[in-house]
Structure formats: C-alpha cells, structure tokens
Design a protein around this motif. Structure first.
Motif, PDB file in Angstrom:
ATOM      1  N   THR A   1       0.829  -1.202   0.000  1.00  0.00           N
ATOM      2  CA  THR A   1       0.000   0.000   0.000  1.00  0.00           C
ATOM      3  C   THR A   1       0.866   1.256   0.000  1.00  0.00           C
ATOM      4  O   THR A   1       2.086   1.193   0.176  1.00  0.00           O
ATOM      5  CB  THR A   1      -0.900   0.030   1.241  1.00  0.00           C
ATOM      6  OG1 THR A   1      -0.066   0.164   2.410  1.00  0.00           O
ATOM      7  CG2 THR A   1      -1.739  -1.239   1.352  1.00  0.00           C
ATOM      8  N   LEU A   2       0.208   2.392  -0.164  1.00  0.00           N
ATOM      9  CA  LEU A   2       0.909   3.675  -0.095  1.00  0.00           C
ATOM     10  C   LEU A   2       1.572   3.853   1.264  1.00  0.00           C
ATOM     11  O   LEU A   2       2.691   4.371   1.357  1.00  0.00           O
ATOM     12  CB  LEU A   2      -0.069   4.817  -0.374  1.00  0.00           C
ATOM     13  CG  LEU A   2       0.483   6.237  -0.240  1.00  0.00           C
ATOM     14  CD1 LEU A   2       1.648   6.484  -1.202  1.00  0.00           C
ATOM     15  CD2 LEU A   2      -0.639   7.262  -0.497  1.00  0.00           C
TER      16      LEU A   2
ATOM     17  N   MET B   1       3.546  14.888 -20.616  1.00  0.00           N
ATOM     18  CA  MET B   1       2.267  14.596 -19.961  1.00  0.00           C
ATOM     19  C   MET B   1       2.482  13.699 -18.746  1.00  0.00           C
ATOM     20  O   MET B   1       1.920  13.938 -17.666  1.00  0.00           O
ATOM     21  CB  MET B   1       1.306  13.938 -20.954  1.00  0.00           C
ATOM     22  CG  MET B   1       0.842  14.866 -22.073  1.00  0.00           C
ATOM     23  SD  MET B   1       0.045  13.969 -23.430  1.00  0.00           S
ATOM     24  CE  MET B   1      -1.444  13.360 -22.635  1.00  0.00           C
ATOM     25  N   PHE B   2       3.292  12.649 -18.910  1.00  0.00           N
ATOM     26  CA  PHE B   2       3.540  11.741 -17.782  1.00  0.00           C
ATOM     27  C   PHE B   2       4.236  12.472 -16.646  1.00  0.00           C
ATOM     28  O   PHE B   2       3.891  12.289 -15.474  1.00  0.00           O
ATOM     29  CB  PHE B   2       4.383  10.542 -18.212  1.00  0.00           C
ATOM     30  CG  PHE B   2       4.777   9.671 -17.045  1.00  0.00           C
ATOM     31  CD1 PHE B   2       3.870   8.767 -16.517  1.00  0.00           C
ATOM     32  CD2 PHE B   2       6.028   9.794 -16.448  1.00  0.00           C
ATOM     33  CE1 PHE B   2       4.197   7.998 -15.409  1.00  0.00           C
ATOM     34  CE2 PHE B   2       6.369   9.027 -15.342  1.00  0.00           C
ATOM     35  CZ  PHE B   2       5.449   8.121 -14.828  1.00  0.00           C
ATOM     36  N   HIS B   3       5.214  13.298 -16.975  1.00  0.00           N
ATOM     37  CA  HIS B   3       5.957  14.019 -15.937  1.00  0.00           C
ATOM     38  C   HIS B   3       5.018  14.924 -15.138  1.00  0.00           C
ATOM     39  O   HIS B   3       5.145  15.047 -13.905  1.00  0.00           O
ATOM     40  CB  HIS B   3       7.083  14.840 -16.566  1.00  0.00           C
ATOM     41  CG  HIS B   3       8.076  15.355 -15.589  1.00  0.00           C
ATOM     42  ND1 HIS B   3       7.896  16.527 -14.893  1.00  0.00           N
ATOM     43  CD2 HIS B   3       9.271  14.841 -15.160  1.00  0.00           C
ATOM     44  CE1 HIS B   3       8.929  16.734 -14.091  1.00  0.00           C
ATOM     45  NE2 HIS B   3       9.774  15.719 -14.226  1.00  0.00           N
ATOM     46  N   ALA B   4       4.060  15.533 -15.830  1.00  0.00           N
ATOM     47  CA  ALA B   4       3.075  16.371 -15.143  1.00  0.00           C
ATOM     48  C   ALA B   4       2.203  15.533 -14.206  1.00  0.00           C
ATOM     49  O   ALA B   4       1.905  15.941 -13.073  1.00  0.00           O
ATOM     50  CB  ALA B   4       2.211  17.106 -16.161  1.00  0.00           C
ATOM     51  N   LEU B   5       1.795  14.335 -14.660  1.00  0.00           N
ATOM     52  CA  LEU B   5       0.996  13.445 -13.820  1.00  0.00           C
ATOM     53  C   LEU B   5       1.799  12.957 -12.621  1.00  0.00           C
ATOM     54  O   LEU B   5       1.259  12.820 -11.511  1.00  0.00           O
ATOM     55  CB  LEU B   5       0.488  12.248 -14.624  1.00  0.00           C
ATOM     56  CG  LEU B   5      -0.625  12.508 -15.638  1.00  0.00           C
ATOM     57  CD1 LEU B   5      -0.995  11.217 -16.346  1.00  0.00           C
ATOM     58  CD2 LEU B   5      -1.860  13.097 -14.952  1.00  0.00           C
TER      59      LEU B   5
ATOM     60  N   HIS C   1       2.492  15.153  -5.259  1.00  0.00           N
ATOM     61  CA  HIS C   1       1.907  16.150  -4.367  1.00  0.00           C
ATOM     62  C   HIS C   1       0.601  15.647  -3.752  1.00  0.00           C
ATOM     63  O   HIS C   1       0.345  15.873  -2.556  1.00  0.00           O
ATOM     64  CB  HIS C   1       1.667  17.459  -5.128  1.00  0.00           C
ATOM     65  CG  HIS C   1       2.925  18.232  -5.396  1.00  0.00           C
ATOM     66  ND1 HIS C   1       3.655  18.829  -4.403  1.00  0.00           N
ATOM     67  CD2 HIS C   1       3.596  18.502  -6.556  1.00  0.00           C
ATOM     68  CE1 HIS C   1       4.721  19.441  -4.927  1.00  0.00           C
ATOM     69  NE2 HIS C   1       4.692  19.247  -6.235  1.00  0.00           N
ATOM     70  N   LYS C   2      -0.207  14.981  -4.547  1.00  0.00           N
ATOM     71  CA  LYS C   2      -1.493  14.469  -4.056  1.00  0.00           C
ATOM     72  C   LYS C   2      -1.283  13.475  -2.919  1.00  0.00           C
ATOM     73  O   LYS C   2      -2.033  13.459  -1.932  1.00  0.00           O
ATOM     74  CB  LYS C   2      -2.259  13.811  -5.202  1.00  0.00           C
ATOM     75  CG  LYS C   2      -3.585  13.157  -4.806  1.00  0.00           C
ATOM     76  CD  LYS C   2      -4.253  12.551  -6.031  1.00  0.00           C
ATOM     77  CE  LYS C   2      -5.616  11.954  -5.662  1.00  0.00           C
ATOM     78  NZ  LYS C   2      -5.471  10.769  -4.777  1.00  0.00           N
ATOM     79  N   ASN C   3      -0.263  12.617  -3.064  1.00  0.00           N
ATOM     80  CA  ASN C   3      -0.026  11.560  -2.085  1.00  0.00           C
ATOM     81  C   ASN C   3       1.067  11.898  -1.074  1.00  0.00           C
ATOM     82  O   ASN C   3       1.384  11.062  -0.225  1.00  0.00           O
ATOM     83  CB  ASN C   3       0.315  10.254  -2.811  1.00  0.00           C
ATOM     84  CG  ASN C   3      -0.847   9.709  -3.601  1.00  0.00           C
ATOM     85  OD1 ASN C   3      -1.806   9.199  -3.032  1.00  0.00           O
ATOM     86  ND2 ASN C   3      -0.762   9.840  -4.913  1.00  0.00           N
ATOM     87  N   ASN C   4       1.613  13.112  -1.207  1.00  0.00           N
ATOM     88  CA  ASN C   4       2.673  13.542  -0.294  1.00  0.00           C
ATOM     89  C   ASN C   4       3.777  12.488  -0.197  1.00  0.00           C
ATOM     90  O   ASN C   4       4.208  12.098   0.894  1.00  0.00           O
ATOM     91  CB  ASN C   4       2.092  13.838   1.099  1.00  0.00           C
ATOM     92  CG  ASN C   4       3.077  14.579   1.993  1.00  0.00           C
ATOM     93  OD1 ASN C   4       3.939  15.315   1.505  1.00  0.00           O
ATOM     94  ND2 ASN C   4       2.974  14.382   3.297  1.00  0.00           N
TER      95      ASN C   4
END
Length: 251
Positions: free
Chosen positions: A36-37, A236-240, A246-249
C-alpha cells in the motif's frame, strides 16, 4: 538505475529505489498482502508508471466498462418481486465477471508470449504467440528481445517493460478485435511507453504498442509512436507524476 524482473495482479505496483519489484508485503499474521501507499512511505518505495497513470481519466476504459454493464443488464432481466438493489447487484457482478474473464485470458496470452521470448516451450495460445512474433519480426526485423525487466528512475517512478532491445521498447496488450484497421492506441499508451524509455535509460528509443487480438488467434497490430508523440507523452507523464507526488505527499 537498476534493471531487474515478474508481477502479480494488483491495482497498485511499487518498486524499491534500486528497481526491485515490491508488489506484496508480509503482514503481521505472516500472510502476503498487496503493498500500500503507507508501506511505500515506510519503505521508501516508488510507484509504477501505471499507478501514476491511474490519476488520469481513461475514457476508453470507462466506456468499455459501461458497455459491459449494459450488456449484463440486457441479458439479466429483473425477476418477479426482486428488489431493485439485488437486481443491480446481479448486473454489476455479471459485468465484473466478463471483465475478469477477459483479463485472465489476456494474462495467459501475455505469459505465453513472455515464455516464448524467454526460450521456454509454449503450450497454450500458440497461435497468439506466433502472430505476435511474426508481426514483431516484420516490423522491427530480427532483434534480441529482453523480456520483463524492471527499473526505478531517480525522479521517483518505476516499472516493468514487456520487451526491449537496444533502441526499441515494446509493450504487449491483448484486447478484443477482429478488424485491424479499427485498433486504436490512446494517450495512456503513449505516456506509458515514453516513461518506460526514460526510465530504462533509452530516452531516444523507438516505442510501440503490440496489440494481440483475444478474439482472432494470431491477429496482431503494432502501433509505433512518432518521436513527437513520445516527447509529448513524456511531458504529460511528468506532469501526472508531479501531481501524483503532491497528491499523495510521497516523492
């Protein structure tokens, strides 16, 4: 960056910073469970390319899933006095079964192709394998393909490449089709391959999706991406990846 190798089914995949797959963790009860994360944070793991791509919408996949639900609804009429919730549950369960059956067949075909390029005997899906091998040879010529190699990149992502050789990266995907002219490759395919070639240290490699038909044994279509597409795919991938981190810290 280190190259390594095999992979169980899971919605999220993780790699050590050296490139070793870490798909499962031994739980306190001694049993294996998916990583898991939270585990990734503790063990300083990086997400797979496909895990990162999951933050983006996949319209084609969503449409396919909607069709599976509609087909299930058409073949499973509501029973007399059956509560609506139970009927809906039956429809959803049936649609998931169709998806699982397709996924399981795809996994078997993929394993057969891997076995062939690993020098092993192929007993199942021989026609699918022959068609794939012939199309690869027709498109790329004779190559010393390396099978199922994993990696981790210093900016925080990892993955496993189906097939690669000096200057070429290929990803094999099975799908249902009978008309080769109607096979489509999508942005997520482009992003996946662009990340793979950077991750494995071949940023200028040719990249192609190899689509193997589940419905017509032996039918294979290769879509090679242009250098311009791959450059756009990497951006595009680098942006994701930045968004995912950032979303998952977690970097």
């Amino acid at each position: 960056m280190t190259l390594v190798a095999k992979e169980p089914q899971s919605s999220e995949h993780w790699y050590t910073r050296e490139g070793t797959p870490r798909y499962t963790i031994t739980a306190k009860n001694g049993k294996e469970r998916p990583t898991t994360l939270r585990d990734a944070r503790v063990e300083n793991l990086v997400p797979s390319v496909t895990t990162v791509l999951n933050v983006a919408a996949k319209p084609a996949l969503i449409q396919w899933m909607q069709k599976q639900v509609l087909m299930a609804a058409l073949t499973l009429p509501r029973q007399p006095d059956e509560p609506e919730a139970e009927w809906i549950d039956r429809i959803m369960q049936d649609s998931r079964e169709e998806g699982r059956a397709a996924a399981n067949m795809g996994t078997d075909i993929h394993a057969a192709i891997e076995s062939f390029f690993s020098g092993q005997q192929v007993d199942k899906h021989a026609d699918h394998v022959r068609g794939c091998v012939a199309k690869l040879q027709e498109h790329f010529g004779h190559q010393a393909w390396i099978v199922e190699r994993s990696f981790a990149h210093e900016i925080g992502f990892g993955g496993k490449i189906d097939l690669h050789c000096p200057g070429i990266v290929a990803d094999v995907k099975s799908k249902d089709f009978t008309d080769p002219t109607k096979v489509k490759a999508y942005d997520e395919h482009m992003m996946q391959l662009s990340a793979y070639r950077v991750g494995i240290g071949m940023p200028d490699a040719r990249c192609a999706n190899v689509f193997v038909s589940r419905t017509v044994p032996g039918l294979t279509v290769i879509h090679e991406w242009s250098p311009e597409d791959l450059q756009r795919g990497w951006q595009m991938f680098h942006a994701l990846l930045t968004f995912w981190q950032h979303k998952n810290n977690h970097r």
